[in-house]
Design a protein around this motif. Structure first.
Motif: not given
Length: 171
Positions: A29, A71, A115
């Protein structure tokens, strides 16, 4: 097996860093690391230096199809064409396998929808599945597991617009 040449390029057009052979590549990310899937190994490398951060070998695996970072950067995943999704925890000094998911034949694409939820697409059963990983996280509530059956010949990718809760699949 189709291997790709993976290269880094500066926006002005000159090549930087080495060339890699890989089946799949995925960036973290924050873009500080990337995953290379090559035959039966998964390598996580530093984007700037190219230095290997860690590597996982899967000796009984023929092809690693897809990979992604969570994430929050705490996990990496890899889809194996033989119906298995691996999830590794990577934030400690000793990265380790946390979970294997089974039951989805011909996985070709993975992405996190949040997530605590992973999405896989599959050509074998023409479906897209959402996998709950919330039990791997100490600070998150449980979510459900859903499967979406397609009427198309195969689903080859998924793209997510997480903010709006939309998943787009393509065949």
């Amino acid at each position: 097996i189709t291997w790709f040449k993976v290269q880094q390029w500066h926006i002005n057009g000159h090549k930087i860093g080495p060339t890699y052979d890989a089946r799949d590549i995925s960036f973290s990310p924050d873009n500080s690391q990337f995953i290379l899937c090559n035959e039966n190994k998964i390598t996580v490398q530093n984007t700037d230096s190219g230095e290997m951060v860690f590597q996982f070998h899967l000796p009984d695996v023929k092809i690693i199809r897809s990979s992604c970072f969570s994430p929050d950067g705490r996990f990496i995943t890899a889809a194996i064409s033989e119906r298995v999704i691996y999830v590794w925890q990577i934030t400690h000094s000793n990265p380790h396998l946390m979970r294997k998911f089974y039951g989805h034949y011909g996985i070709i694409s993975l992405q996190f929808s949040s997530k605590f939820s992973l999405v896989s697409t599959c050509w074998g059963d023409r479906s897209m599945k959402f996998w709950d990983i919330s039990d791997l996280l100490d600070d998150l509530p449980a979510t459900g597991l859903n499967s979406v059956q397609s009427t198309s010949p195969q689903i080859t990718f998924v793209s997510l617009q997480v903010r709006e809760g939309i998943a787009i699949s393509g065949d």
